[in-house]
Scaffold this active site. Structure first.
Site, PDB file in Angstrom:
ATOM      1  N   PHE A 164      12.749   5.101  -2.327  1.00 12.10           N
ATOM      2  CA  PHE A 164      12.275   3.759  -1.720  1.00 12.10           C
ATOM      3  C   PHE A 164      12.782   3.524  -0.665  1.00 12.10           C
ATOM      4  CE2 PHE A 164      12.924  -1.469  -2.470  1.00 12.10           C
ATOM      5  CZ  PHE A 164      11.837  -1.306  -3.089  1.00 12.10           C
ATOM      6  N   GLU A 214       0.474  -1.229   0.176  1.00 16.13           N
ATOM      7  CA  GLU A 214       0.034   0.268   0.250  1.00 16.13           C
ATOM      8  C   GLU A 214       1.010   1.268  -0.299  1.00 16.13           C
ATOM      9  OE1 GLU A 214      -0.788  -2.401   2.402  1.00 16.13           O
ATOM     10  OE2 GLU A 214      -2.176  -3.694   0.031  1.00 16.13           O
ATOM     11  N   HIS A 232       5.595 -14.601  -2.548  1.00 20.67           N
ATOM     12  CA  HIS A 232       4.581 -12.750  -2.199  1.00 20.67           C
ATOM     13  C   HIS A 232       5.467 -11.504  -1.508  1.00 20.67           C
ATOM     14  CE1 HIS A 232       0.526 -14.164  -1.331  1.00 20.67           C
ATOM     15  NE2 HIS A 232       0.369 -13.072  -0.718  1.00 20.67           N
TER      16      HIS A 232
HETATM   17  N1  RBF Z   1       4.081  -6.288   3.749  1.00 20.99           N
HETATM   18  C1  RBF Z   1       5.347  -6.248   4.876  1.00 20.99           C
HETATM   19  O1  RBF Z   1       4.872  -5.151   4.208  1.00 20.99           O
HETATM   20  N2  RBF Z   1       6.531  -6.272   4.695  1.00 20.99           N
HETATM   21  C2  RBF Z   1       6.143  -8.105   4.280  1.00 20.99           C
HETATM   22  O2  RBF Z   1       6.979  -8.771   4.381  1.00 20.99           O
HETATM   23  C3  RBF Z   1       4.484  -8.896   3.413  1.00 20.99           C
HETATM   24  N3  RBF Z   1       4.483 -10.284   3.902  1.00 20.99           N
HETATM   25  C4  RBF Z   1       3.336 -11.076   3.219  1.00 20.99           C
HETATM   26  C5  RBF Z   1       2.710 -12.060   3.313  1.00 20.99           C
HETATM   27  C6  RBF Z   1       2.228 -12.309   2.817  1.00 20.99           C
HETATM   28  C7  RBF Z   1       1.746 -13.689   2.840  1.00 20.99           C
HETATM   29  C8  RBF Z   1       1.179 -11.150   2.512  1.00 20.99           C
HETATM   30  C9  RBF Z   1      -0.317 -12.028   2.333  1.00 20.99           C
HETATM   31  C10 RBF Z   1       1.465 -10.206   2.116  1.00 20.99           C
HETATM   32  C11 RBF Z   1       2.235  -9.317   2.786  1.00 20.99           C
HETATM   33  N4  RBF Z   1       2.096  -8.306   3.245  1.00 20.99           N
HETATM   34  C12 RBF Z   1       3.521  -7.858   3.475  1.00 20.99           C
HETATM   35  C13 RBF Z   1       1.590  -7.381   3.232  1.00 20.99           C
HETATM   36  C14 RBF Z   1       0.891  -6.394   2.128  1.00 20.99           C
HETATM   37  O3  RBF Z   1       1.901  -5.371   1.955  1.00 20.99           O
HETATM   38  C15 RBF Z   1      -0.454  -5.758   1.389  1.00 20.99           C
HETATM   39  O4  RBF Z   1      -0.262  -5.174   3.147  1.00 20.99           O
HETATM   40  C16 RBF Z   1      -1.501  -6.844   2.271  1.00 20.99           C
HETATM   41  O5  RBF Z   1      -0.932  -7.964   0.526  1.00 20.99           O
HETATM   42  C17 RBF Z   1      -2.961  -6.255   1.802  1.00 20.99           C
HETATM   43  O6  RBF Z   1      -2.294  -5.644   0.683  1.00 20.99           O
END
Ligand code: RBF
Length: 169
Positions: free
Chosen positions: A122, A67, A97
């Site tokens: 970034f 986001e 992911h």
């Molecule tokens: N967001 C992060 O900022 N760092 C992460 O390591 C991270 N790992 C994720 C792993 C999975 C399996 C999922 C589903 C989401 C992850 N997200 C992570 C959240 C992602 O950036 C986002 O907020 C969600 O996918 C909702 O759009």
């Protein structure tokens, strides 16, 4: 990226252009918040040390790194903001992911920056482990938040100086 030879917080304040008057937006992802909060604190501390005033630092939060791009776009729409720092931490997991999120943020940050003609920085860590992240969020490799803050100031001043030169040409 920090290496054995480069510390992310290793910079000389005298090489940084004057930062007073620059307004900086910071978007912080709440995933891995212990890391992103440390990156945010590093960025804010460095901005203040370089002369940015507290009221010229606008911090907003988004749920995850995916986001960050939209958060950056909202801040870029504010005409008073000169530059935006995106702060996140995506840790390599066992699923795809990691790649999807990292690619989306890197491309998104570039696109928003070009669309609004503002530097969007970034400040996202993409480590293999939480420990590697902590090493770069105030640990033994310094703080990538510091580096992001210095980059934001340099890029905002670059834009101002090129605009001034064009006006005087
Ligand atoms: N967001 C992060 O900022 N760092 C992460 O390591 C991270 N790992 C994720 C792993 C999975 C399996 C999922 C589903 C989401 C992850 N997200 C992570 C959240 C992602 O950036 C986002 O907020 C969600 O996918 C909702 O759009």
């Amino acid at each position: 990226m920090s290496t054995a030879h480069k510390n992310l917080s290793d910079f000389n304040h005298t090489n940084i252009p004057p930062a007073a008057g620059i307004r900086v937006g910071i978007v912080v992802a709440e995933w891995n918040v212990e890391v992103t909060a440390a990156l945010r604190d590093g960025a804010v501390k460095t901005l203040l040390a370089c002369g940015v005033t507290e009221s010229d630092i606008i911090v907003v939060y988004v749920p995850g790194s995916f986001e960050l791009t939209y958060g950056a776009q909202l801040l870029c729409e504010d005409k008073t903001i000169d530059t935006v720092i995106c702060i996140g931490c995506v840790i390599q997991g066992e699923t795809k992911h990691f790649d999807f999120i990292c690619d989306a943020v890197a491309n998104g940050v570039t696109n928003v920056s070009l669309k609004y003609n503002k530097p969007v920085i970034f400040g996202v860590l993409t480590p293999n482990t939480l420990e590697q992240a902590q090493d770069r969020a105030g640990g033994k490799h310094g703080n990538k938040g510091d580096e992001a803050a210095v980059t934001a100031i340099k890029m905002a001043q670059l834009k101002k100086s090129v605009k001034t030169r064009m006006m005087n040409a």
